[in-house]
Design a protein around this motif. Structure first.
Motif, PDB file in Angstrom:
ATOM      1  N   LEU A 389     -11.710  -0.798   8.316  1.00  0.00           N
ATOM      2  CA  LEU A 389     -11.667   0.031   7.434  1.00  0.00           C
ATOM      3  C   LEU A 389     -10.993  -0.436   6.129  1.00  0.00           C
ATOM      4  O   LEU A 389     -10.274  -1.252   6.144  1.00  0.00           O
ATOM      5  N   GLY A 390     -11.624  -0.159   4.865  1.00  0.00           N
ATOM      6  CA  GLY A 390     -11.079  -0.726   3.712  1.00  0.00           C
ATOM      7  C   GLY A 390     -10.258   0.308   2.801  1.00  0.00           C
ATOM      8  O   GLY A 390      -9.125   0.819   3.402  1.00  0.00           O
ATOM      9  N   SER A 391     -10.442   0.142   1.682  1.00  0.00           N
ATOM     10  CA  SER A 391      -9.357   0.929   0.965  1.00  0.00           C
ATOM     11  C   SER A 391      -9.545   2.533   1.085  1.00  0.00           C
ATOM     12  O   SER A 391      -8.788   3.293   1.140  1.00  0.00           O
ATOM     13  N   ASN A 392     -10.750   2.899   1.741  1.00  0.00           N
ATOM     14  CA  ASN A 392     -10.879   4.382   2.454  1.00  0.00           C
ATOM     15  C   ASN A 392     -10.012   4.687   3.599  1.00  0.00           C
ATOM     16  O   ASN A 392      -9.586   5.814   4.041  1.00  0.00           O
ATOM     17  N   GLY A 393      -9.485   3.610   4.191  1.00  0.00           N
ATOM     18  CA  GLY A 393      -8.463   3.704   5.442  1.00  0.00           C
ATOM     19  C   GLY A 393      -7.182   3.000   5.101  1.00  0.00           C
ATOM     20  O   GLY A 393      -6.252   3.142   5.973  1.00  0.00           O
ATOM     21  N   TYR A 394      -7.021   2.489   3.961  1.00  0.00           N
ATOM     22  CA  TYR A 394      -5.756   1.721   3.623  1.00  0.00           C
ATOM     23  C   TYR A 394      -5.739   0.600   4.799  1.00  0.00           C
ATOM     24  O   TYR A 394      -4.505   0.588   5.166  1.00  0.00           O
ATOM     25  N   PHE A 395      -6.729  -0.069   4.818  1.00  0.00           N
ATOM     26  CA  PHE A 395      -6.538  -1.141   5.956  1.00  0.00           C
ATOM     27  C   PHE A 395      -6.645  -2.484   5.539  1.00  0.00           C
ATOM     28  O   PHE A 395      -5.645  -3.305   5.282  1.00  0.00           O
ATOM     29  N   ASN A 396      -7.905  -2.623   5.246  1.00  0.00           N
ATOM     30  CA  ASN A 396      -8.368  -3.949   4.854  1.00  0.00           C
ATOM     31  C   ASN A 396      -8.671  -4.088   3.140  1.00  0.00           C
ATOM     32  O   ASN A 396      -9.551  -3.718   2.913  1.00  0.00           O
ATOM     33  N   CYS A 397      -7.511  -3.964   2.528  1.00  0.00           N
ATOM     34  CA  CYS A 397      -7.598  -3.652   0.934  1.00  0.00           C
ATOM     35  C   CYS A 397      -6.170  -4.376   0.825  1.00  0.00           C
ATOM     36  O   CYS A 397      -5.076  -4.283   1.537  1.00  0.00           O
ATOM     37  N   GLY A 398      -6.005  -4.455  -0.619  1.00  0.00           N
ATOM     38  CA  GLY A 398      -4.604  -4.804  -1.176  1.00  0.00           C
ATOM     39  C   GLY A 398      -3.680  -3.772  -0.873  1.00  0.00           C
ATOM     40  O   GLY A 398      -3.742  -2.568  -1.030  1.00  0.00           O
ATOM     41  N   GLY A 399      -2.574  -4.378  -0.162  1.00  0.00           N
ATOM     42  CA  GLY A 399      -1.549  -3.338   0.474  1.00  0.00           C
ATOM     43  C   GLY A 399      -1.792  -2.587   1.500  1.00  0.00           C
ATOM     44  O   GLY A 399      -0.819  -1.854   1.878  1.00  0.00           O
ATOM     45  N   GLY A 400      -2.966  -2.777   1.983  1.00  0.00           N
ATOM     46  CA  GLY A 400      -3.317  -1.887   3.384  1.00  0.00           C
ATOM     47  C   GLY A 400      -2.580  -2.566   4.495  1.00  0.00           C
ATOM     48  O   GLY A 400      -1.801  -3.729   4.517  1.00  0.00           O
ATOM     49  N   GLN A 401      -2.523  -2.035   5.695  1.00  0.00           N
ATOM     50  CA  GLN A 401      -1.862  -2.285   6.844  1.00  0.00           C
ATOM     51  C   GLN A 401      -2.272  -3.863   7.310  1.00  0.00           C
ATOM     52  O   GLN A 401      -1.546  -4.769   7.661  1.00  0.00           O
ATOM     53  N   TRP A 402      -3.429  -4.047   7.389  1.00  0.00           N
ATOM     54  CA  TRP A 402      -4.044  -5.309   8.000  1.00  0.00           C
ATOM     55  C   TRP A 402      -3.585  -6.489   6.830  1.00  0.00           C
ATOM     56  O   TRP A 402      -3.344  -7.543   7.274  1.00  0.00           O
TER      57      TRP A 402
END
Length: 531
Positions: A389-402
């Protein structure tokens, strides 16, 4: 409001805040107490009562009564306790020894040990002058028989291992306060004690064994210790607002039976016994369910020897990487990125590298292999790309969990001359409903396993003893997060995001670090890592 009134109410606010902070288990419970009433106020005493559902058996078995605190004068902020008496549904207490012309905050309280229930606050001001016969000190120093008697703590030899020890201590007490216990321990020669509490995210058990009237034995198991190391420890006992400690005792953790010698017998499931990061191949699934690819760097050599890039295990049924293993070192890092997504020619099964609603998540990051163009090209093989999941799930994006977890990993090896060995893996929790996109089963979790030599150890990890190594796993749920839900590194441990290598081996069925005989799989110490 006059200046004096403003000052008094300010002190009341401070006092009430102190009450909330001082009582960790504070909970107002109107079912236990009615509104308090004040009567018989003199210069040095007063009477307080309130309706209550407490009966005599509850009263006798617990600390029930009234707490009170001066909010002005020399005794400001000093909390005292008056034990209550219950009769026909009313709890009351005669409070003596007060200071004249002083404003007090008072409230009913019962301490069950596991929780504290408090009632409404009430204010009272004592009169001018003094009582003809002052009452006794309402909070005297405990007499010797009311102080806890703490024996010398012990650590039985049979309950000491290379990385843990179980500690015991007997405590005798005849007072009325509820006791709490904690062991304080440190390496011999260090200045700062570490406190073991049941609420901390460590392996810890505390129990009380009744030995005789007023005497208990308490115990705690401390983990994450260093092998063959001397420790000193003591028991701390808290009774109300007072704290007491035992004398110091000592123990020494055991030494690993294998010492620092390397097992000369290679794992038969290993293609390369000199690559510390490699998990074992699963021969029962090889070339059926799991396909393995060992990639050397096309354009990075030391002398005539090509450096290794990464190793991938790919699942045929899930159409997704299972794990990707690689060494992390600054010699691979540079600048630039050369996007070239494509099938891995060494993986002989159907591959996928694009999913609607998901980004292409590198297992081994591009930034970890961007010093050489062709080496960077290879990390864009689909064997190194998982659906995230990218910015749509706030996972693989800047500041996301991953990404937050990846940033923490970067701090463990960047700008260091030492090598950190990494496995990034996917996990599919069987208890969570399966989700497929273009034939790929979407992972429910991503994780990173790390191994390195401790600071100052200048040996290859395969030749190190257990106490010279450190290992840890970051375990991350693959789901949609809001920005405020993202857990920062200082919360990884309290939110269960750290695991031992052994825990993840049990979950995944993979065997990690077979080329490192003394890898510390059963414990981790967050103090070993860079924050």
């Amino acid at each position: 409001m006059t200046m004096k009134q403003f000052f008094i109410w300010g002190l009341m606010a401070v006092a009430m805040m102190f009450v909330s902070c001082d009582e960790d288990d504070f909970k107002y419970d109107g079912d236990w107490f009615g509104a308090p009433e004040i009567s018989n106020v003199t210069a040095n005493s007063l009477k307080i009562k309130c309706t209550t559902s407490i009966n005599e058996s509850v009263l006798n078995g617990n600390q029930a009564g009234f707490k009170y605190v001066a909010i002005e004068g020399a005794e400001q902020g000093v909390f005292r306790f008056a034990k209550g008496e219950v009769s026909e549904g009313v709890m009351s207490a005669d409070i003596k020894g007060l200071t004249s012309q002083t404003r007090y905050a008072l409230y009913p309280i019962i301490d069950f040990g596991s929780k504290i229930a408090e009632g409404q606050k009430v204010m009272a001001t004592t009169l001018e002058g003094s009582d003809p016969t002052p009452g006794p000190d309402p909070d005297p120093e405990p007499t010797p028989e009311e102080k806890p008697t703490i024996a010398t703590p012990t650590a039985p030899e049979a309950e000491i291992t290379e990385t843990s020890a179980t500690l015991y201590c007997e405590v005798s007490y005849k007072g009325d306060e509820t006791l709490s216990y904690a062991f304080l321990y440190r390496k011999t020669g260090e200045n700062v004690f570490q406190e073991v509490k049941a609420a901390e995210a460590k392996s810890f058990s505390l129990n009380a064994e009744v030995l005789a009237a007023g005497t208990v034995k308490v115990s705690a198991t401390v983990t994450g210790l260093t092998e063959a190391t001397a420790y000193e420890y003591k028991l701390q006992v808290k009774a109300g607002e007072k704290s007491y400690e035992s004398i110091l005792s000592k123990f020494t953790t055991k030494k690993h039976e294998g010492g620092g010698e390397v097992d000369p017998t290679p794992d038969p499931n290993m293609k390369y016994t000199g690559w510390a990061e490699l998990p074992s191949e699963d021969l029962s699934k090889k070339d059926k369910e799991y396909f393995y690819a060992y990639h050397l760097c096309p354009d990075f050599k030391v002398g005539s020897q090509k450096m290794r890039n990464f190793t991938a295990c790919y699942s045929k049924s899930k159409i997704c990487p299972v794990w990707v293993a690689a060494p992390l070192h600054m010699c691979y890092a540079g600048s630039g990125r050369h996007d070239k997504y494509r099938n891995d020619p060494l993986i002989k099964c159907n591959q996928n590298g694009k999913w609607d609603g998901y980004t292409r998540g590198h297992m081994l990051g591009s930034a970890e292999r961007n010093k050489y163009v062709e080496t960077n090209h290879d990390v864009f093989y689909y064997s190194n790309i998982g659906p995230q999941l990218g910015s749509n799930g706030y996972f693989n994006c800047g500041g996301g969990q991953w990404n937050t977890a990846e940033d923490w990993v970067d701090k463990q090896w960047r700008n260091s001359s030492d090598t950190c060995y990494q496995i990034v893996g996917c996990y599919w929790d069987p208890s969570i409903k399966k989700d497929y996109v273009r034939g790929t089963e979407i992972p429910t979790h991503y994780y990173t396993v790390l191994l390195k030599a401790k600071k100052g150890v200048k040996k290859w990890v395969g030749a190190c003893s257990e106490n010279e190594l450190q290992a840890i796993v970051i375990w991350v749920r693959h789901k949609s997060y809001s920005k405020g839900e993202v857990i920062r590194p200082d919360g990884f441990e309290s939110h269960g995001m750290f695991k031992t290598v052994a825990e993840v081996e049990k979950l995944t069925g993979h065997k990690f670090f077979p080329n490192v005989p003394h890898a510390p799989k059963n414990s981790y110490n967050t103090r070993d890592w860079n924050w």
